[in-house]
Scaffold this motif. Structure first.
Motif, PDB file in Angstrom:
ATOM      1  N   ASP A  12     -13.567  -6.822   4.987  1.00 47.57           N
ATOM      2  CA  ASP A  12     -14.972  -7.150   5.206  1.00 47.57           C
ATOM      3  C   ASP A  12     -15.846  -5.918   4.966  1.00 47.57           C
ATOM      4  OD1 ASP A  12     -14.978  -5.538   7.543  1.00 47.57           O
ATOM      5  OD2 ASP A  12     -14.503  -7.245   8.840  1.00 47.57           O
ATOM      6  N   GLN A  13     -17.136  -6.072   5.168  1.00 43.22           N
ATOM      7  CA  GLN A  13     -18.077  -5.007   4.823  1.00 43.22           C
ATOM      8  C   GLN A  13     -17.918  -3.767   5.711  1.00 43.22           C
ATOM      9  OE1 GLN A  13     -22.189  -6.042   5.866  1.00 43.22           O
ATOM     10  NE2 GLN A  13     -21.420  -7.758   7.093  1.00 43.22           N
ATOM     11  N   TYR A  14     -17.201  -3.914   6.823  1.00 43.64           N
ATOM     12  CA  TYR A  14     -17.038  -2.788   7.748  1.00 43.64           C
ATOM     13  C   TYR A  14     -15.694  -2.062   7.588  1.00 43.64           C
ATOM     14  CZ  TYR A  14     -20.859  -5.393   9.871  1.00 43.64           C
ATOM     15  OH  TYR A  14     -22.020  -6.072  10.088  1.00 43.64           O
ATOM     16  N   GLY A  15     -14.795  -2.642   6.791  1.00 39.43           N
ATOM     17  CA  GLY A  15     -13.470  -2.055   6.623  1.00 39.43           C
ATOM     18  C   GLY A  15     -12.382  -2.788   7.364  1.00 39.43           C
ATOM     19  N   GLY A  16     -12.731  -3.851   8.075  1.00 40.73           N
ATOM     20  CA  GLY A  16     -11.724  -4.665   8.755  1.00 40.73           C
ATOM     21  C   GLY A  16     -10.978  -5.535   7.760  1.00 40.73           C
ATOM     22  N   MET A  17      -9.660  -5.622   7.925  1.00 41.59           N
ATOM     23  CA  MET A  17      -8.825  -6.425   7.034  1.00 41.59           C
ATOM     24  C   MET A  17      -8.476  -7.737   7.727  1.00 41.59           C
ATOM     25  SD  MET A  17      -8.330  -4.568   4.288  1.00 41.59           S
ATOM     26  CE  MET A  17      -6.864  -5.268   3.542  1.00 41.59           C
ATOM     27  N   HIS A  18      -8.996  -8.835   7.215  1.00 45.61           N
ATOM     28  CA  HIS A  18      -8.698 -10.139   7.790  1.00 45.61           C
ATOM     29  C   HIS A  18      -7.271 -10.520   7.400  1.00 45.61           C
ATOM     30  CE1 HIS A  18     -13.046 -10.922   8.784  1.00 45.61           C
ATOM     31  NE2 HIS A  18     -13.071  -9.816   8.074  1.00 45.61           N
ATOM     32  N   PHE A  19      -6.503 -10.993   8.372  1.00 43.50           N
ATOM     33  CA  PHE A  19      -5.053 -11.005   8.173  1.00 43.50           C
ATOM     34  C   PHE A  19      -4.520 -12.226   7.441  1.00 43.50           C
ATOM     35  CE2 PHE A  19      -5.634 -12.905  12.409  1.00 43.50           C
ATOM     36  CZ  PHE A  19      -4.792 -14.007  12.374  1.00 43.50           C
ATOM     37  N   ARG A  20      -5.383 -13.117   6.982  1.00 42.44           N
ATOM     38  CA  ARG A  20      -4.945 -14.228   6.132  1.00 42.44           C
ATOM     39  C   ARG A  20      -5.782 -14.264   4.862  1.00 42.44           C
ATOM     40  NH1 ARG A  20      -1.230 -17.180   8.744  1.00 42.44           N
ATOM     41  NH2 ARG A  20      -1.356 -17.335  11.025  1.00 42.44           N
ATOM     42  N   LEU A  21      -5.107 -14.299   3.739  1.00 40.32           N
ATOM     43  CA  LEU A  21      -5.749 -14.410   2.435  1.00 40.32           C
ATOM     44  C   LEU A  21      -6.023 -15.879   2.160  1.00 40.32           C
ATOM     45  CD1 LEU A  21      -6.533 -12.989  -0.298  1.00 40.32           C
ATOM     46  CD2 LEU A  21      -4.211 -13.527  -1.052  1.00 40.32           C
ATOM     47  N   GLN A  22      -7.284 -16.237   2.070  1.00 37.92           N
ATOM     48  CA  GLN A  22      -7.655 -17.641   1.942  1.00 37.92           C
ATOM     49  C   GLN A  22      -7.883 -18.032   0.482  1.00 37.92           C
ATOM     50  OE1 GLN A  22      -8.281 -19.571   5.419  1.00 37.92           O
ATOM     51  NE2 GLN A  22      -6.624 -18.126   5.103  1.00 37.92           N
ATOM     52  N   LEU A  23      -7.543 -19.288   0.171  1.00 36.01           N
ATOM     53  CA  LEU A  23      -7.808 -19.844  -1.157  1.00 36.01           C
ATOM     54  C   LEU A  23      -8.901 -20.894  -1.039  1.00 36.01           C
ATOM     55  CD1 LEU A  23      -4.151 -20.342  -2.515  1.00 36.01           C
ATOM     56  CD2 LEU A  23      -5.697 -18.420  -2.920  1.00 36.01           C
ATOM     57  N   PRO A  24      -9.762 -21.047  -2.079  1.00 37.48           N
ATOM     58  CA  PRO A  24      -9.882 -20.206  -3.276  1.00 37.48           C
ATOM     59  C   PRO A  24     -10.264 -18.765  -2.897  1.00 37.48           C
ATOM     60  CG  PRO A  24     -11.096 -22.257  -3.533  1.00 37.48           C
ATOM     61  CD  PRO A  24     -10.728 -22.163  -2.096  1.00 37.48           C
ATOM     62  N   CYS A  74      -6.254  -7.575  12.626  1.00 34.04           N
ATOM     63  CA  CYS A  74      -5.260  -7.338  13.682  1.00 34.04           C
ATOM     64  C   CYS A  74      -4.614  -5.984  13.435  1.00 34.04           C
ATOM     65  CB  CYS A  74      -4.230  -8.454  13.740  1.00 34.04           C
ATOM     66  SG  CYS A  74      -3.189  -8.621  12.309  1.00 34.04           S
ATOM     67  N   VAL A  75      -4.231  -5.330  14.510  1.00 32.80           N
ATOM     68  CA  VAL A  75      -3.779  -3.943  14.412  1.00 32.80           C
ATOM     69  C   VAL A  75      -2.525  -3.822  13.564  1.00 32.80           C
ATOM     70  CG1 VAL A  75      -2.991  -1.927  15.697  1.00 32.80           C
ATOM     71  CG2 VAL A  75      -4.809  -3.343  16.626  1.00 32.80           C
ATOM     72  N   ASP A  76      -1.481  -4.614  13.887  1.00 35.21           N
ATOM     73  CA  ASP A  76      -0.231  -4.456  13.145  1.00 35.21           C
ATOM     74  C   ASP A  76      -0.383  -4.889  11.698  1.00 35.21           C
ATOM     75  OD1 ASP A  76      -0.580  -6.991  14.238  1.00 35.21           O
ATOM     76  OD2 ASP A  76       1.519  -7.300  14.730  1.00 35.21           O
ATOM     77  N   GLY A  77      -1.213  -5.907  11.442  1.00 34.39           N
ATOM     78  CA  GLY A  77      -1.436  -6.323  10.068  1.00 34.39           C
ATOM     79  C   GLY A  77      -2.177  -5.278   9.259  1.00 34.39           C
ATOM     80  N   GLN A  78      -3.266  -4.731   9.807  1.00 31.47           N
ATOM     81  CA  GLN A  78      -4.081  -3.767   9.080  1.00 31.47           C
ATOM     82  C   GLN A  78      -3.350  -2.440   8.901  1.00 31.47           C
ATOM     83  OE1 GLN A  78      -8.162  -4.037   9.566  1.00 31.47           O
ATOM     84  NE2 GLN A  78      -8.675  -1.975   8.949  1.00 31.47           N
ATOM     85  N   MET A  79      -2.749  -1.937   9.967  1.00 28.78           N
ATOM     86  CA  MET A  79      -2.017  -0.674   9.860  1.00 28.78           C
ATOM     87  C   MET A  79      -0.746  -0.844   9.027  1.00 28.78           C
ATOM     88  SD  MET A  79      -3.917   1.488  11.420  1.00 28.78           S
ATOM     89  CE  MET A  79      -5.500   0.641  11.302  1.00 28.78           C
ATOM     90  N   GLY A  80      -0.130  -2.013   9.152  1.00 24.34           N
ATOM     91  CA  GLY A  80       1.046  -2.296   8.332  1.00 24.34           C
ATOM     92  C   GLY A  80       0.716  -2.298   6.855  1.00 24.34           C
ATOM     93  N   GLY A  81      -0.492  -2.762   6.496  1.00 21.48           N
ATOM     94  CA  GLY A  81      -0.902  -2.737   5.093  1.00 21.48           C
ATOM     95  C   GLY A  81      -0.946  -1.327   4.532  1.00 21.48           C
ATOM     96  N   ILE A  82      -1.369  -0.375   5.360  1.00 28.09           N
ATOM     97  CA  ILE A  82      -1.416   1.026   4.928  1.00 28.09           C
ATOM     98  C   ILE A  82       0.004   1.565   4.733  1.00 28.09           C
ATOM     99  CG2 ILE A  82      -2.113   3.353   5.615  1.00 28.09           C
ATOM    100  CD1 ILE A  82      -4.444   1.984   7.177  1.00 28.09           C
ATOM    101  N   ILE A  83       0.889   1.259   5.675  1.00 29.40           N
ATOM    102  CA  ILE A  83       2.286   1.693   5.558  1.00 29.40           C
ATOM    103  C   ILE A  83       2.914   1.086   4.312  1.00 29.40           C
ATOM    104  CG2 ILE A  83       4.553   1.646   6.667  1.00 29.40           C
ATOM    105  CD1 ILE A  83       2.974   1.339   9.367  1.00 29.40           C
ATOM    106  N   VAL A  98      -8.022   1.615   1.022  1.00 27.15           N
ATOM    107  CA  VAL A  98      -6.973   1.975   1.976  1.00 27.15           C
ATOM    108  C   VAL A  98      -7.534   2.981   2.989  1.00 27.15           C
ATOM    109  CG1 VAL A  98      -4.709   3.071   2.254  1.00 27.15           C
ATOM    110  CG2 VAL A  98      -5.125   1.538   0.315  1.00 27.15           C
ATOM    111  N   LYS A  99      -8.231   3.972   2.492  1.00 26.95           N
ATOM    112  CA  LYS A  99      -8.845   4.977   3.368  1.00 26.95           C
ATOM    113  C   LYS A  99      -9.845   4.330   4.323  1.00 26.95           C
ATOM    114  CE  LYS A  99     -11.639   9.220   3.134  1.00 26.95           C
ATOM    115  NZ  LYS A  99     -12.247  10.222   2.200  1.00 26.95           N
ATOM    116  N   ARG A 100     -10.644   3.425   3.795  1.00 27.78           N
ATOM    117  CA  ARG A 100     -11.641   2.771   4.636  1.00 27.78           C
ATOM    118  C   ARG A 100     -10.980   1.920   5.723  1.00 27.78           C
ATOM    119  NH1 ARG A 100     -16.329  -1.344   2.561  1.00 27.78           N
ATOM    120  NH2 ARG A 100     -17.687  -1.194   4.366  1.00 27.78           N
ATOM    121  N   SER A 101      -9.857   1.284   5.390  1.00 31.17           N
ATOM    122  CA  SER A 101      -9.163   0.480   6.383  1.00 31.17           C
ATOM    123  C   SER A 101      -8.570   1.369   7.477  1.00 31.17           C
ATOM    124  CB  SER A 101      -8.067  -0.369   5.731  1.00 31.17           C
ATOM    125  OG  SER A 101      -6.978   0.408   5.301  1.00 31.17           O
ATOM    126  N   MET A 102      -8.197   2.609   7.124  1.00 34.71           N
ATOM    127  CA  MET A 102      -7.719   3.557   8.134  1.00 34.71           C
ATOM    128  C   MET A 102      -8.871   3.985   9.031  1.00 34.71           C
ATOM    129  SD  MET A 102      -4.846   5.236   9.022  1.00 34.71           S
ATOM    130  CE  MET A 102      -5.305   4.782  10.679  1.00 34.71           C
TER     131      MET A 102
END
Length: 514
Positions: A73-85, A97-106, A128-132
């Protein structure tokens, strides 16, 4: 362990997984009889699924690209489900979510190390940096770590489909591993200021966690269950009235915060350390504390029979079947009146990561018992051995079983430096499949010889780590002797080898005298 590793690969060929029109990988969490279960390549569930990253690394990297393009999102938060379309999915209501967002960096760090592609990392790095940075951003309504303390203290959505309040090793561990990974990626891209910042925050958090979250036996959640004030002061996510934690998480009957772990012994309390060791990061927690915590989980959570274990939730093991439950409260530990969801359940994906972590720490016998219990449940009599269940069948989390192979063989990898290696957790001889980046093959190791064969693809190799305590005496590629030197357990070749399909190297070894 071989069965668990191999059989669960069927999940990748099940309706759980699909590819979008451009070839990108997309997935559910699992399958129901007539539809997918929990759409959106759920980040915290797919954290556990290591098979795709090693066997089909381009597909795994496509998941990172989709996540950082469509889920941030515009603030750097990673929403943990990729929606279609995809474009409409940017309006997702699935909170970070913490484990989802931090896990993405790992996982970004891991995927870079598997590919060695710095240009790929450079293209993703700004997001990636912004999500951190979101962890301490004032625009984070959940206030994960506003003071850059290295400890997650705010409202923490996670893979248990709820929020934790108060520091805990489970999610703080993800944060510490992500800080490590961010520092190393920043180093590679010349972002030294950010690398220094991440290391400073990580050092503070690691010290605090060791001193405050370890109870002498295992890691706990530091929370005052009787204090309703810890639920106050959070902004409503996207203004939704039903997002008020003070209303959702306070138990009026018992005057206690609901859905927490507290003094519980959780199977995933050191899961971030499993990620770190597999991905080539430094241990997240003190190794002695980690070993103690894993031993405690086996002691308190592993059951050879489920008959005496009351479970009000979903039943994945029953009667005389064994398993390792998600959380227990040993004698003397305060159990919340309404504890975290799913605490009494057994999830094979968590069991496999737990077993692999035990292997990584040299605890082979309990690891075998954990895996045997799972595979006896899925032996083809009562359940399908190729379709393990959680929220649906062919459940993605079970792909954590691939790390049993990595842990048992002690497989290490780094395409950036063109290095790989083996440190078996079992006595030699060893013969095993391996897959790394652009090639796969077999390794055979005895006390006299290591043979590395490429069955398909092309492998660049500048360094090879030998089993601990062995010295190389002679190395040949085909009929040609190679020039090399050895430092500790690592052989450095005078030039980067290019091994193609059908080629191999043979290393004659001897044990180092003690």
């Amino acid at each position: 362990m071989i069965q668990a590793t191999a059989d669960n690969l069927a999940i990748l060929k099940s309706p759980t997984c699909l590819r979008l029109e451009d070839g990108s990988f997309y997935a559910f969490e699992g399958c129901h009889s007539h539809c997918g279960s929990c759409e959106g390549s759920c980040t915290h569930v797919w954290n556990y699924a290591y098979a795709l990253a090693f066997l089909f690394p381009q597909l795994e990297r496509s998941m990172r690209q989709l996540d950082y393009h469509y889920c941030m999102d515009q603030y750097g938060g990673m929403h943990f489900r990729l929606q279609l379309p995809l474009e409409e999915g940017k309006l997702s209501d699935h909170r970070p979510c913490v484990d989802g967002q931090m896990g993405g960096i790992i996982k970004t760090y891991r995927d870079w190390k598997i590919s060695g592609d710095l240009d790929w990392l450079r293209a993703l790095w700004p997001k990636v940096k912004r999500s951190m940075e979101y962890a301490w951003s004032p625009d984070n309504p959940d206030r994960w770590d506003p003071d850059r303390s290295g400890i997650i203290t705010g409202r923490q959505h996670n893979t248990l489909d709820l929020e934790f309040f108060g520091p805990n090793s489970w999610l703080t561990g993800f944060y510490l591993a992500a800080l490590q990974a961010s520092a190393l990626m920043a180093d590679a891209l010349g972002d030294s200021d950010f690398a220094d910042l991440c290391r400073t925050i990580c050092a503070k958090g690691s010290k605090w966690a060791a001193e405050n979250l370890f109870n002498g036996e295992y890691f706990i959640q530091k929370i005052s269950l009787d204090d309703p004030s810890i639920l106050k002061g959070y902004s409503l996510f996207r203004g939704k009235a039903d997002d008020d934690p003070a209303r959702i998480y306070w138990n009026q009957e018992t005057h206690e915060v609901k859905y927490q772990l507290g003094d519980g012994c959780a199977i995933d309390q050191v899961v971030a350390d499993w990620h770190a060791r597999i991905c080539g990061l430094e241990p997240v927690f003190d190794p002695n504390q980690t070993r103690s915590a894993l031993t405690a989980v086996f002691r308190h959570n592993h059951r050879s029979s489920m008959r005496q274990w009351p479970n009000p939730c979903r039943v994945y093991a029953l009667n005389d079947e064994g398993g390792t439950v998600l959380c227990s409260w040993p004698e003397g530990a305060r159990r919340p009146a309404v504890p975290a969801l799913y605490s009494e359940e057994v999830w094979s994906g968590c069991e496999y990561q737990f077993a692999a972590h035990l292997l990584l720490m040299g605890l082979t016998e309990p690891a075998e018992q954990v895996v045997n219990a799972v595979r006896k449940r899925y032996d083809g009599r009562a359940r399908n051995p190729f379709s393990e269940m959680e929220c649906g069948s062919s459940y993605a989390r079970a792909l954590s079983s691939y790390t049993l192979l990595l842990a048992a063989t002690g497989f290490s990898f780094d395409a950036v430096t063109a290095s790989m290696g083996f440190a078996p957790r079992y006595p030699l001889p060893l013969r095993s499949f391996w897959c790394f980046g652009t090639a796969w093959g077999r390794v055979s190791i005895t006390e006299e010889q290591l043979i590395l064969q490429v069955y398909d693809g092309n492998l660049k190799l500048a360094r090879l780590c030998l089993p601990k305590g062995f010295l190389a005496c002679d190395i040949v590629q085909g009929a040609a002797s190679l020039r090399w030197n050895q430092q500790e357990d690592t052989v450095f070749f005078d030039h980067t080898l290019q091994l193609s399909c059908g080629e191999s190297i043979v290393i004659t070894m001897e044990k180092e005298e003690v």
